[in-house]
Design a protein around this motif. Sequence first.
Motif, PDB file in Angstrom:
ATOM      1  N   UNK A   8     -82.220  -5.856  -7.848  1.00  0.00           N
ATOM      2  CA  UNK A   8     -82.636  -7.156  -7.311  1.00  0.00           C
ATOM      3  C   UNK A   8     -83.283  -7.055  -5.930  1.00  0.00           C
ATOM      4  N   UNK A   9     -82.952  -5.988  -5.199  1.00  0.00           N
ATOM      5  CA  UNK A   9     -83.543  -5.856  -3.857  1.00  0.00           C
ATOM      6  C   UNK A   9     -84.452  -4.635  -3.723  1.00  0.00           C
ATOM      7  N   UNK A  10     -84.223  -3.600  -4.561  1.00  0.00           N
ATOM      8  CA  UNK A  10     -85.069  -2.409  -4.435  1.00  0.00           C
ATOM      9  C   UNK A  10     -85.371  -1.770  -5.786  1.00  0.00           C
ATOM     10  N   UNK A  11     -86.421  -0.945  -5.786  1.00  0.00           N
ATOM     11  CA  UNK A  11     -86.805  -0.173  -6.969  1.00  0.00           C
ATOM     12  C   UNK A  11     -86.527   1.288  -6.652  1.00  0.00           C
ATOM     13  N   UNK A  12     -85.839   1.953  -7.547  1.00  0.00           N
ATOM     14  CA  UNK A  12     -85.456   3.346  -7.345  1.00  0.00           C
ATOM     15  C   UNK A  12     -86.286   4.187  -8.322  1.00  0.00           C
ATOM     16  N   UNK A  13     -87.185   5.016  -7.766  1.00  0.00           N
ATOM     17  CA  UNK A  13     -88.082   5.825  -8.598  1.00  0.00           C
ATOM     18  C   UNK A  13     -87.595   7.253  -8.718  1.00  0.00           C
ATOM     19  N   UNK A  14     -87.946   7.875  -9.836  1.00  0.00           N
ATOM     20  CA  UNK A  14     -87.732   9.315  -9.971  1.00  0.00           C
ATOM     21  C   UNK A  14     -88.977   9.935 -10.615  1.00  0.00           C
ATOM     22  N   UNK A  15     -89.532  10.891  -9.913  1.00  0.00           N
ATOM     23  CA  UNK A  15     -90.747  11.565 -10.335  1.00  0.00           C
ATOM     24  C   UNK A  15     -90.415  13.053 -10.451  1.00  0.00           C
ATOM     25  N   UNK A  16     -90.860  13.695 -11.547  1.00  0.00           N
ATOM     26  CA  UNK A  16     -90.576  15.129 -11.765  1.00  0.00           C
ATOM     27  C   UNK A  16     -90.963  15.954 -10.553  1.00  0.00           C
ATOM     28  N   UNK A  17     -92.085  15.593  -9.926  1.00  0.00           N
ATOM     29  CA  UNK A  17     -92.575  16.391  -8.797  1.00  0.00           C
ATOM     30  C   UNK A  17     -92.079  15.894  -7.439  1.00  0.00           C
ATOM     31  N   UNK A  18     -92.208  14.587  -7.210  1.00  0.00           N
ATOM     32  CA  UNK A  18     -91.859  14.041  -5.881  1.00  0.00           C
ATOM     33  C   UNK A  18     -90.357  13.812  -5.693  1.00  0.00           C
ATOM     34  N   UNK A  19     -89.591  13.877  -6.785  1.00  0.00           N
ATOM     35  CA  UNK A  19     -88.154  13.592  -6.676  1.00  0.00           C
ATOM     36  C   UNK A  19     -87.885  12.100  -6.613  1.00  0.00           C
ATOM     37  N   UNK A  20     -86.822  11.729  -5.886  1.00  0.00           N
ATOM     38  CA  UNK A  20     -86.399  10.322  -5.821  1.00  0.00           C
ATOM     39  C   UNK A  20     -86.975   9.611  -4.614  1.00  0.00           C
ATOM     40  N   UNK A  21     -87.293   8.333  -4.763  1.00  0.00           N
ATOM     41  CA  UNK A  21     -87.623   7.503  -3.603  1.00  0.00           C
ATOM     42  C   UNK A  21     -87.410   6.029  -3.944  1.00  0.00           C
ATOM     43  N   UNK A  22     -87.273   5.234  -2.888  1.00  0.00           N
ATOM     44  CA  UNK A  22     -87.004   3.798  -3.092  1.00  0.00           C
ATOM     45  C   UNK A  22     -88.120   2.944  -2.506  1.00  0.00           C
ATOM     46  N   UNK A  23     -88.346   1.778  -3.117  1.00  0.00           N
ATOM     47  CA  UNK A  23     -89.271   0.793  -2.566  1.00  0.00           C
ATOM     48  C   UNK A  23     -88.597  -0.569  -2.560  1.00  0.00           C
ATOM     49  N   UNK A  24     -88.975  -1.385  -1.599  1.00  0.00           N
ATOM     50  CA  UNK A  24     -88.407  -2.728  -1.531  1.00  0.00           C
ATOM     51  C   UNK A  24     -89.086  -3.621  -2.570  1.00  0.00           C
ATOM     52  N   UNK A  25     -88.326  -4.518  -3.170  1.00  0.00           N
ATOM     53  CA  UNK A  25     -88.879  -5.460  -4.147  1.00  0.00           C
ATOM     54  C   UNK A  25     -89.951  -6.337  -3.497  1.00  0.00           C
ATOM     55  N   UNK A  26     -89.751  -6.690  -2.237  1.00  0.00           N
ATOM     56  CA  UNK A  26     -90.656  -7.600  -1.514  1.00  0.00           C
ATOM     57  C   UNK A  26     -92.093  -7.054  -1.445  1.00  0.00           C
ATOM     58  N   UNK A  44     -84.703 -10.206 -13.357  1.00  0.00           N
ATOM     59  CA  UNK A  44     -85.345 -11.049 -14.376  1.00  0.00           C
ATOM     60  C   UNK A  44     -86.782 -11.412 -13.999  1.00  0.00           C
ATOM     61  N   UNK A  45     -87.007 -11.712 -12.723  1.00  0.00           N
ATOM     62  CA  UNK A  45     -88.339 -12.143 -12.273  1.00  0.00           C
ATOM     63  C   UNK A  45     -89.365 -11.013 -12.447  1.00  0.00           C
ATOM     64  N   UNK A  46     -89.009  -9.813 -11.981  1.00  0.00           N
ATOM     65  CA  UNK A  46     -89.926  -8.673 -12.109  1.00  0.00           C
ATOM     66  C   UNK A  46     -90.125  -8.273 -13.573  1.00  0.00           C
ATOM     67  N   UNK A  47     -89.059  -8.350 -14.361  1.00  0.00           N
ATOM     68  CA  UNK A  47     -89.154  -7.992 -15.781  1.00  0.00           C
ATOM     69  C   UNK A  47     -90.232  -8.813 -16.475  1.00  0.00           C
TER      70      UNK A  47
END
Lengths: 206, 206
Positions: A8-26, A44-47
């Motif tokens: 609801x507040x952040x997106x948690x990414x995982x990339x084979x090369x870059x590894x993990x990182x987070x972005x704010x929903x805003x 629900x809104x982003x979905x």
Amino acid sequence: MLLCDIGNTSLHFYDDEKGEYKESVVAFDPSTFLEKVYYISVNAKLSKELKNLDNWIDLAPLIQRNKYYETMGIDRIFAVEATSHGVIVDAGSAVTVDVVRDGVYEGGFISPGKHAMQKCYSDISPALEYPFNFELNQKNLAKNSQDAISYGYLKLLASEICSYDLPIILTGGDAEEFAQLFFDARVNKRVLFEGMQKIIEQVLEI
Amino acid sequence: MLLCDIGNTSLHFYDDEKGEYKESVVAFDPSTFLEKVYYISVNAKLSKELKNLDNWIDLAPLIQRNKYYETMGIDRIFAVEATSHGVIVDAGSAVTVDVVRDGVYEGGFISPGKHAMQKCYSDISPALEYPFNFELNQKNLAKNSQDAISYGYLKLLASEICSYDLPIILTGGDAEEFAQLFFDARVNKRVLFEGMQKIIEQVLEI
């Protein structure tokens, strides 16, 4: 391959090369992504927005939902999918505990997370306003107020988790702290992404 | 003999003839009592006032405090004093659990009370806003949200309490409800007054 766990507040990414990182929903704009993104979402809104973008692929419909209960969080389900034999303890705002034995999901339970529980005790009385002692001696009943609440929260939780006699996998923001409660537990912050990868391989055959 | 347990909002009396009754702190005037009243108090303001009245006798100084820990509530101590062999579970705004084995106090722990814990779960997420299921099947892990929080709170607490293999004595406002969790437990709402009577007999020899 790019994976994304949408909260609801952040997106948690995982990339084979870059590894993990987070972005704010805003600040997030999904249309700037040109590659395929495999995701799960409790937002629900982003979905709704992502349904119109062909390169964003929701993994939730690929799950055999009848193995789980109706209101079980999709993040909890994917962490369980990663595991064929073990207890998955996700220590965040809540502590969710799920048991998988020989590939079969047995069920689970939910305890409050560390911060919620600390507030709960201090709301009852200022005399119970202590941080939890994760180094508590679990063999002896408490003889001071800090240990009395630490025992009531942490020792009861640890006893239950150990009673299954299964490998313990800890994930979530407070995983390292909770790992101190166990003689032998593995911290794996990527267990949810491992579940996503497994489903992609098995169902999408990628 | 008149006994009184003084809290912050009410006074709980026990009279050999009249039985139990409660009075509000607001309406209370100790000088209207002409007979001897044996009391314990967690109410600092009232305690100060009662020190000037000869017929109000504080039982707290009669306790061997070194058997207990410094910040342990005086009400908890008197409930323990009543018991020579058992687990005393006082289910109120907090659930205090104390273990006495063969006359020796082993220690205890504190869990949040029913209402505080329910608020704790619903503050984490509206999806966890359920009443607890005291009739939960404690043998199976949960497969729905209501049972998941009930298991996380009640089953963990019941398992710990049963693990001592001692008689279980339940007291406090929610005693009857918590009694449902145990195969064999005794509800005794007067255990604190029994502790007071025991100390009066043993120390004051009345």
